[in-house]
Design an enzyme around this catalytic site. Structure first.
Site, PDB file in Angstrom:
ATOM      1  N   ASP A  81       0.867  -1.185   0.000  1.00 41.09           N
ATOM      2  CA  ASP A  81       0.000   0.000   0.000  1.00 41.09           C
ATOM      3  C   ASP A  81       0.900   1.230   0.000  1.00 41.09           C
ATOM      4  O   ASP A  81       1.715   1.406   0.904  1.00 41.09           O
ATOM      5  CB  ASP A  81      -0.901  -0.037   1.250  1.00 41.09           C
ATOM      6  CG  ASP A  81      -2.032   0.976   1.192  1.00 41.09           C
ATOM      7  OD1 ASP A  81      -1.942   1.942   0.415  1.00 41.09           O
ATOM      8  OD2 ASP A  81      -3.014   0.791   1.948  1.00 41.09           O
ATOM      9  N   ASP A  92      -3.482   7.163  -3.571  1.00 41.54           N
ATOM     10  CA  ASP A  92      -3.372   6.107  -2.548  1.00 41.54           C
ATOM     11  C   ASP A  92      -3.827   4.819  -3.226  1.00 41.54           C
ATOM     12  O   ASP A  92      -4.944   4.761  -3.750  1.00 41.54           O
ATOM     13  CB  ASP A  92      -4.284   6.501  -1.376  1.00 41.54           C
ATOM     14  CG  ASP A  92      -4.309   5.491  -0.236  1.00 41.54           C
ATOM     15  OD1 ASP A  92      -3.591   4.477  -0.304  1.00 41.54           O
ATOM     16  OD2 ASP A  92      -5.087   5.731   0.726  1.00 41.54           O
ATOM     17  N   HIS A 164     -11.781   6.244   2.120  1.00 43.77           N
ATOM     18  CA  HIS A 164     -11.814   7.589   2.707  1.00 43.77           C
ATOM     19  C   HIS A 164     -11.724   8.657   1.637  1.00 43.77           C
ATOM     20  O   HIS A 164     -11.150   8.434   0.569  1.00 43.77           O
ATOM     21  CB  HIS A 164     -10.646   7.747   3.681  1.00 43.77           C
ATOM     22  CG  HIS A 164      -9.345   7.246   3.120  1.00 43.77           C
ATOM     23  ND1 HIS A 164      -8.430   8.066   2.536  1.00 43.77           N
ATOM     24  CD2 HIS A 164      -8.829   5.980   2.998  1.00 43.77           C
ATOM     25  CE1 HIS A 164      -7.398   7.351   2.106  1.00 43.77           C
ATOM     26  NE2 HIS A 164      -7.618   6.072   2.359  1.00 43.77           N
ATOM     27  N   HIS A 172      -7.003  11.400   5.218  1.00 45.06           N
ATOM     28  CA  HIS A 172      -8.315  10.912   5.664  1.00 45.06           C
ATOM     29  C   HIS A 172      -9.176  12.133   5.940  1.00 45.06           C
ATOM     30  O   HIS A 172      -9.169  12.681   7.032  1.00 45.06           O
ATOM     31  CB  HIS A 172      -8.177  10.018   6.896  1.00 45.06           C
ATOM     32  CG  HIS A 172      -7.577   8.684   6.568  1.00 45.06           C
ATOM     33  ND1 HIS A 172      -8.318   7.530   6.493  1.00 45.06           N
ATOM     34  CD2 HIS A 172      -6.319   8.326   6.238  1.00 45.06           C
ATOM     35  CE1 HIS A 172      -7.526   6.519   6.150  1.00 45.06           C
ATOM     36  NE2 HIS A 172      -6.307   6.974   6.001  1.00 45.06           N
ATOM     37  N   GLU A 197     -11.083   0.982  -0.822  1.00 45.77           N
ATOM     38  CA  GLU A 197     -10.143  -0.090  -0.489  1.00 45.77           C
ATOM     39  C   GLU A 197     -10.821  -1.275   0.187  1.00 45.77           C
ATOM     40  O   GLU A 197     -10.792  -1.409   1.396  1.00 45.77           O
ATOM     41  CB  GLU A 197      -8.994   0.427   0.363  1.00 45.77           C
ATOM     42  CG  GLU A 197      -9.347   1.287   1.547  1.00 45.77           C
ATOM     43  CD  GLU A 197      -8.079   1.853   2.214  1.00 45.77           C
ATOM     44  OE1 GLU A 197      -7.159   1.052   2.492  1.00 45.77           O
ATOM     45  OE2 GLU A 197      -8.011   3.063   2.429  1.00 45.77           O
ATOM     46  N   GLU A 290      -6.829  -1.387  -3.663  1.00 43.25           N
ATOM     47  CA  GLU A 290      -7.236   0.013  -3.486  1.00 43.25           C
ATOM     48  C   GLU A 290      -6.878   0.856  -4.699  1.00 43.25           C
ATOM     49  O   GLU A 290      -5.791   0.716  -5.256  1.00 43.25           O
ATOM     50  CB  GLU A 290      -6.528   0.587  -2.248  1.00 43.25           C
ATOM     51  CG  GLU A 290      -6.815   2.076  -2.009  1.00 43.25           C
ATOM     52  CD  GLU A 290      -6.183   2.604  -0.728  1.00 43.25           C
ATOM     53  OE1 GLU A 290      -5.171   2.046  -0.276  1.00 43.25           O
ATOM     54  OE2 GLU A 290      -6.737   3.595  -0.188  1.00 43.25           O
TER      55      GLU A 290
END
Ligand code: MN
Ligand code: MN
Length: 305
Positions: A81, A92, A164, A172, A197, A290
Site C-alpha cells: 500500500d 493512494d 476515505h 483521511h 479499499e 485500493e
C-alpha cells in the site's frame, strides 16, 4: 488540481507495478519499503504515508522499523500500500500479491488456491465499487456492492476498515467509504477524490490492534522536559505535519535509542498518534485492493489505474 491528482496517480501506478515484481520468496520487507519510498521521492512527488507492507493476517499499518529482518516467504499474502502527493494532492493505492517461489515448505496447494481466491475477492470488490461510484450515489451503496462481490467467494469483507475521502495534504478527509451496507446516507459529489479499499478475508471480517507502532501522525504541540524529545517533535512539525510518517524515518535521523524514546514519550502525551498494525485472527488471511478515484457525473476517473 485534477492534473496533480492524475500525475500522483501515474507515479503510484508505475511504482506499484515495479515494486510488485520484488514480492517473492526471500525478499526483505525493508528492501521493498525503501524501494517504494525512494522511487516516490525520485519522481519528484512527496511521500503521502510510509509504504505499508502487511503480510498474511495483518491487514494494514505495518511498515519496517530500522534493521527489520522480516522476510517474505513463497505463498505469503502480501499487501503493498503506497501513496504519493503532487502539490498535496494524493494518490493512494494498494495491491495484493501472492509471493512467488517454491511454496512447498510453507503452504499446501489447497492453501495457495485459497490465497488466490481471497486475492481475487478484494479485486472483485474494488471493481464492483468503481462500477457503482458516481455523483449522487450514497456511500453505503458502494459498501453494499463491495460486500456482495466478496460474498460470492464465500468470504467476508473487513467490516471495520473503510476507504476515505482525500483533500489537499489530507489523507483521511472525513468521509468514509464502507465495505458493507452500513446505511450511511452520505451522497458523493462530482469532483470529490476518494480512495476505495476493499479487504477480503476467510476470517470473521474484524481486525484488532497488533503489538508495536511503526506509523505515526503529528497531532499537537506540547512541551517536553527531555531536550531530545523536544527536538524530535520540532523535526516532525517541520517535516511531517500533515501526513503520516514512519518511526524508521525518525530513528534514521536521531538514532535508534533516542528516536524510540522520543516516539514513546510523544505518543504517550498524544503529541503524535501511534497507529497499531491491524490484524485478523491468527491463521486467517487478508487481501486488499485500493484505487484513488475522482467522482464524475456519470461514473468516475481512476487516477491510480
Ligand atoms: Mn492505502
Ligand atoms: Mn487508503
Amino acid at each position: 488540481m485534477i492534473e496533480s491528482y492524475l500525475k500522483a496517480g501515474k507515479i503510484v501506478s508505475d511504482i506499484r507495478s515495479e515494486a510488485s515484481k520484488m514480492i517473492k520468496d526471500g525478499t526483505l520487507v525493508i528492501d521493498l519499503v525503501n524501494y517504494v519510498e525512494s522511487e516516490i521521492l525520485k519522481s519528484g512527488a512527496e511521500i503521502a504515508f510510509p509504504c505499508n507492507v502487511s503480510l498474511n493476517e495483518i491487514a494494514a499499518h505495518y511498515t519496517s522499523p530500522a534493521n527489520d529482518k522480516l522476510t517474505i516467504k513463497a505463498g505469503d499474502m502480501v499487501k503493498l500500500d503506497l501513496g504519493a502527493m503532487v502539490d498535496g494532492y494524493i494518490a493512494d493505492s494498494a495491491v495484493t500479491v501472492i509471493a512467488d517461489g517454491n511454496i512447498d515448505e510453507n503452504y499446501t496447494q489447497d492453501e495457495i488456491n485459497l490465497h488466490e481466491e481471497i486475492q481475487e475477492a478484494s479485486a472483485a470488490g474494488l471493481e464492483a465499487a468503481i462500477a457503482t461510484a458516481r455523483a449522487g450515489v450514497e456511500v453505503s451503496k458502494i459498501g453494499a456492492a463491495v460486500h456482495e462481490a466478496i460474498s460470492e467467494y464465500n468470504l467476508n469483507p473487513i467490516f471495520n476498515l473503510t476507504g476515505h475521502s482525500l483533500e489537499q495534504y489530507n489523507l483521511h478527509a472525513g468521509i468514509s467509504i464502507p465495505n458493507y451496507d452500513n446505511h450511511d446516507g452520505y451522497i458523493l459529489e462530482e469532483g470529490q477524490a476518494i480512495a476505495i479499499e476493499p479487504f477480503a478475508t476467510n476470517g470473521e471480517g474484524i481486525v484488532n490492534d497488533a503489538p508495536g507502532h511503526y506509523i505515526f501522525s503529528y497531532m499537537t504541540n506540547k512541551p517536553f522536559r527531555m531536550k531530545s524529545t523536544q527536538r524530535v517533535l520540532k523535526y516532525i512539525q517541520q517535516n511531517h505535519k500533515y501526513v503520516p510518517f514512519s518511526g524508521r524515518w525518525i530513528t534514521d535521523e536521531f538514532g535508534e535509542r533516542k528516536g524510540a524514546i522520543a516516539l514513546k514519550q510523544l505518543s504517550g502525551a498524544m503529541a503524535v498518534y501511534p497507529y497499531a498494525p491491524l490484524r485478523e485472527k491468527e491463521g486467517c488471511f487478508v487481501s486488499q485492493k485500493e484505487h484513488t478515484i475522482i467522482v464524475e457525473k456519470e461514473g468516475c476517473t481512476v487516477t491510480t489505474i
